[in-house]
Each structure stands twice: as C-alpha cells, then as structure tokens.
Design an enzyme around this catalytic site. Sequence first.
Site, short mmCIF file in Angstrom:
data_model
loop_
_atom_site.label_atom_id
_atom_site.label_comp_id
_atom_site.label_asym_id
_atom_site.label_seq_id
_atom_site.Cartn_x
_atom_site.Cartn_y
_atom_site.Cartn_z
NE ARG A 185 21.70 14.77 -15.03
CZ ARG A 185 22.21 14.72 -13.79
NH1 ARG A 185 23.31 15.37 -13.51
NH2 ARG A 185 21.60 14.03 -12.87
CE LYS A 237 15.50 15.34 -36.93
NZ LYS A 237 14.54 14.96 -37.97
CD GLU A 295 18.78 10.80 -47.23
OE1 GLU A 295 18.16 11.88 -47.29
OE2 GLU A 295 18.40 9.84 -46.54
CE LYS A 333 20.52 17.39 -41.44
NZ LYS A 333 20.42 15.98 -41.16
CD GLU A 378 11.65 17.16 -37.89
OE1 GLU A 378 12.82 16.71 -37.80
OE2 GLU A 378 10.71 16.48 -38.28
NE ARG A 433 16.81 18.48 -38.27
CZ ARG A 433 17.87 18.31 -37.51
NH1 ARG A 433 18.11 19.15 -36.53
NH2 ARG A 433 18.69 17.31 -37.72
CG ASN A 472 11.69 14.03 -42.07
OD1 ASN A 472 12.72 13.38 -41.91
ND2 ASN A 472 11.17 14.78 -41.12
CG HIS A 520 12.83 10.45 -44.95
ND1 HIS A 520 13.29 11.19 -46.01
CD2 HIS A 520 13.94 10.08 -44.25
CE1 HIS A 520 14.62 11.28 -45.93
NE2 HIS A 520 15.04 10.62 -44.88
CG HIS A 537 10.63 5.71 -42.38
ND1 HIS A 537 10.59 6.75 -41.49
CD2 HIS A 537 11.93 5.39 -42.48
CE1 HIS A 537 11.81 7.07 -41.11
NE2 HIS A 537 12.65 6.26 -41.71
CG HIS A 594 17.47 5.46 -44.61
ND1 HIS A 594 16.23 5.63 -44.05
CD2 HIS A 594 17.98 6.71 -44.78
CE1 HIS A 594 16.00 6.93 -43.89
NE2 HIS A 594 17.05 7.60 -44.32
P1 NAD Z 1 25.70 2.48 -42.23
O1 NAD Z 1 26.25 3.31 -41.16
O2 NAD Z 1 25.05 1.19 -41.86
O3 NAD Z 1 26.84 2.19 -43.30
C1 NAD Z 1 26.53 1.41 -44.42
C2 NAD Z 1 27.52 0.26 -44.62
O4 NAD Z 1 28.73 0.79 -45.14
C3 NAD Z 1 27.92 -0.47 -43.34
O5 NAD Z 1 28.08 -1.83 -43.64
C4 NAD Z 1 29.26 0.14 -42.98
O6 NAD Z 1 30.06 -0.75 -42.24
C5 NAD Z 1 29.84 0.39 -44.34
N1 NAD Z 1 30.80 1.50 -44.44
C6 NAD Z 1 30.67 2.73 -43.94
N2 NAD Z 1 31.65 3.52 -44.38
C7 NAD Z 1 32.44 2.76 -45.16
C8 NAD Z 1 33.60 3.03 -45.91
N3 NAD Z 1 34.12 4.24 -46.03
N4 NAD Z 1 34.17 1.99 -46.56
C9 NAD Z 1 33.62 0.74 -46.52
N5 NAD Z 1 32.49 0.45 -45.86
C10 NAD Z 1 31.91 1.45 -45.18
O7 NAD Z 1 24.61 3.26 -43.12
P2 NAD Z 1 24.37 4.78 -43.53
O8 NAD Z 1 23.61 4.69 -44.78
O9 NAD Z 1 25.60 5.59 -43.46
O10 NAD Z 1 23.44 5.32 -42.37
C11 NAD Z 1 22.13 4.83 -42.20
C12 NAD Z 1 21.66 5.25 -40.83
O11 NAD Z 1 21.66 6.68 -40.77
C13 NAD Z 1 20.24 4.80 -40.51
O12 NAD Z 1 20.24 4.26 -39.22
C14 NAD Z 1 19.43 6.10 -40.53
O13 NAD Z 1 18.36 6.06 -39.62
C15 NAD Z 1 20.48 7.08 -40.10
N6 NAD Z 1 20.21 8.48 -40.52
C16 NAD Z 1 20.30 9.44 -39.58
C17 NAD Z 1 20.09 10.74 -39.92
C18 NAD Z 1 20.28 11.83 -38.89
O14 NAD Z 1 19.95 12.99 -39.18
N7 NAD Z 1 20.82 11.52 -37.72
C19 NAD Z 1 19.79 11.09 -41.24
C20 NAD Z 1 19.70 10.08 -42.19
C21 NAD Z 1 19.91 8.76 -41.82
N1 GLY Z 2 17.66 13.71 -41.71
C1 GLY Z 2 16.62 14.56 -41.26
C2 GLY Z 2 17.04 15.61 -40.29
O1 GLY Z 2 18.20 15.69 -39.95
O2 GLY Z 2 16.23 16.35 -39.84
#
Ligand code: NAD
Ligand code: GLY
Length: 368
Positions: A121, A143, A185, A227, A237, A242, A246, A249, A253, A267
């Site tokens: 939990r 998130k 971003e 942020k 949100e 917050r 987006n 987005h 999306h 993305h």
């Molecule tokens: P990712 O985690 O898939 O990383 C992108 C690629 O880069 C992958 O192939 C990874 O293995 C590689 N990589 C990562 N760091 C590296 C490094 N230092 N050196 C070499 N390779 C490296 O993608 P991302 O763009 O970081 O994240 C996308 C995800 O984030 C999506 O799922 C999206 O929904 C999510 N997201 C979440 C939030 C949130 O608030 N939680 C906000 C925005 C996006």
């Molecule tokens: N990336 C959008 C949020 O964190 O709310």
Amino acid sequence: MTTIPVDIAGRPYEVRIGSGLLADVANACGALLRKPLVPIVTDAHVHAAWGAVVEASLAAAGKQVLWRILPPGEATKSWEHLAATVDWLLAHEVERGDHILALGGGVIGDLTGFAAAIVKRGCHFIQLPTTLLAQVDSSVGGKTAINTPAGKNLVGAFHQPALVLADLDALATLPARELAAGYAEVVKYGLIDDAAFFAWCETNGAAVLAGDAEARAYAVATSVAAKARIVAQDEFETTGARALLNLGHTFGHALEAETGFSARLLHGEGVALGMVLAARFSARRGLMPAAEAERIAAHIASVGLPADVRTLGLSVSGERLAAHMLHDKKVDAGRLAFLLMRGIGQTFLTKDVTLAEVSAFLADELGG
Ligand code: NAD
Ligand code: GLY
C-alpha cells in the site's frame, strides 16, 4: 548544483539538478538507503550506459544493487511488467520504509512509481531521471501509470517520490531524437505562463540540444521550478492549474494514437506538434495573432521537431483524428477540455470547443 523544493503538503521533497549525481548517488541518497541491498529498476539501454557508474557509487558505500532490468520502450508500461516488478519487489521483501530507485526515462519512472505506490500500500521511491523529458517533467509531480489496451496512462496513482536526482551528465548518452523530444516539454513551460522563458528558448534552444552545460542546467532548472510550482498548487489536478501542463497533449495524443504510439512519433514530438496546432487553432478562433502562432511553429521547426502535420504522411480525415480526442482523460461529462492560448505565455483551459470545430481545423491542417 541547483536544488528545487517541491512543496507538496505533508510530503515535501527536493529535486537536485547538476552534474555527477549518478556517480555520487550513494551520498546523494544518504540515509534514505537504510539497508545493504538497494533495489533499482531500470531499462537495458540505461543499464548499459549508467549501470556501472551507479553500482560503483553504491559499492563504495558498502551497498549491493538488486537490478531489475526491463526492456526499453513504451510497451514496458504494461500490466505484465508491473505485476512482475511488484512480485520481484515482494520476493526481495521490500518494506514500506525502504526506497526503490527508478533509473531511466519516463517509462521506468512511471512504472516504478506505480509499483512503489501499490507494494504494501505504498513504499518510498527515488527518481533518477535519465532523459530530458523525465528530468523536466515526468520525474516531478508524482503521476505514475501504466498503459492498457484501452489507452495510455489510464491506470495509475498519484504517488510522490521522496527525492529526484536529475544528473545532467546522463543526457550525454541520450540519442539526439530523444533529447529533442524532451526539449518540447521545456518549450511548453514558456508557452504556458512564461513568455520570457520562451524567448530564452528561441535564443538558447540550439545550445541546449548541442550540449552546452550552462544552457542545459538553466533549461532543466527553470522547467522543474515551473512544474514544482504548479504541482504544489494543484497536486491532484482538481483546480485546473495542473491541467495547464497538458498543453499540446490533446492534439499530440490524437497524433500518437493515429501513429500507433510507435517510434513513428515520440511522445515529445507529438507534444511539439500538438502545441503548434493548439496555437494555430487559438489563432483561427481569433484568440491570438496568427504571427504569434507562427513564431511558435518556427521555433519548434528550428530544433528539428515536427511543426506541420502534413509531414507525418498520415492518410486520415480531420474527423477521424479529432475522434481520438474523445478518449482524452480531460473529457468531462462528454465535453472536450482544451488548452488554448491568448498569446505566448497565456495558456488557459476551455470547455467550449466542439468536435466539429476541431475536425474542420484538422482537415485544413491536413491539407483539406
Ligand atoms: P523512455 O523512458 O522510453 O526513454 C526513451 C529512450 O531513451 C528509451 O529507449 C530509453 O532506454 C533511452 N534512454 C533513457 N535514458 C537514456 C540515457 N541517459 N542514455 C541512453 N539512452 C537512454 O521515454 P521518455 O521520453 O523519458 O518518457 C516517456 C514516458 O513518460 C511516456 O510513457 C509518457 O507517458 C511518460 N510521461 C509521464 C509524465 C508524468 O508526469 N508521469 C509526464 C510526461 C511523460
Ligand atoms: N505531465 C503532466 C503532469 O504531470 O501533470
């Protein structure tokens, strides 16, 4: 090093931004790592680039790493990998007071954070973001989520990390396309409510992408500060603050859905094009001057990000593209919620946009 507090009521934490944080991770985490075994979830790319560095720091502090190395890519944010990671944490008898480390991009951060939210939990976790996108956005704010066949990020929890260590050195091994996607971003924070930061991006965006250390540090710190401020105002949100995060987005999306959430459109690339579309749509509605929307498009294009939907080569109608928006998490009692702009740095949320209006706009953007 820059330290930015995230003032969440009752659970404040720090985001530290600087160089050498992964090489010094044991000291940076300090007493949060209270046992000799340290569970770290990562992906194979990040492990290859940074696993030895992290392990050396922990070994020097007398710690042993328990690695969970997942396949890279969006498909890892699945029930299957979540369940297996949760079982792995339970098999290693992780306790509520322990801290699980998430070493990677948004995929690893989102999955690990969600696992930490539900194991016993709720256990603690520490974000070690290694992509620009994760450093400026996903590692901050709590998130967490996985994807399901019904859509992206539809199952998850709000679960804040205990600490975020954004090591700028990690960006040196990140592929250029991923770096540019994360930069979208960064630009977003300027467009939301900081016109001066957008102007800074216009002057310095190329340096950020080329590896200029000072420009990168400023871009990440300014983004995280924005942020942190927004998340502290509206953690769950609920007030609308917050939701501004987006920007781009909803259009983005729809484009990601149309391209199958694949490497065809990352993305951040979807967000970049989505922000341009939100600006052009705002201009079409007479909310902002068309020249200002084109200024945004010009900056996005100047760093190699998509700024014209026709370059994606989609054979889709405006109506079909707009229909994806009905699955947006912001839909409220069947009404679309859109982030539009009155100008650069003047983003606002509105619910008076109809699907027919967006369809007609997208049809024009797609070339009629
Ligand atoms: P990712 O985690 O898939 O990383 C992108 C690629 O880069 C992958 O192939 C990874 O293995 C590689 N990589 C990562 N760091 C590296 C490094 N230092 N050196 C070499 N390779 C490296 O993608 P991302 O763009 O970081 O994240 C996308 C995800 O984030 C999506 O799922 C999206 O929904 C999510 N997201 C979440 C939030 C949130 O608030 N939680 C906000 C925005 C996006
Ligand atoms: N990336 C959008 C949020 O964190 O709310």
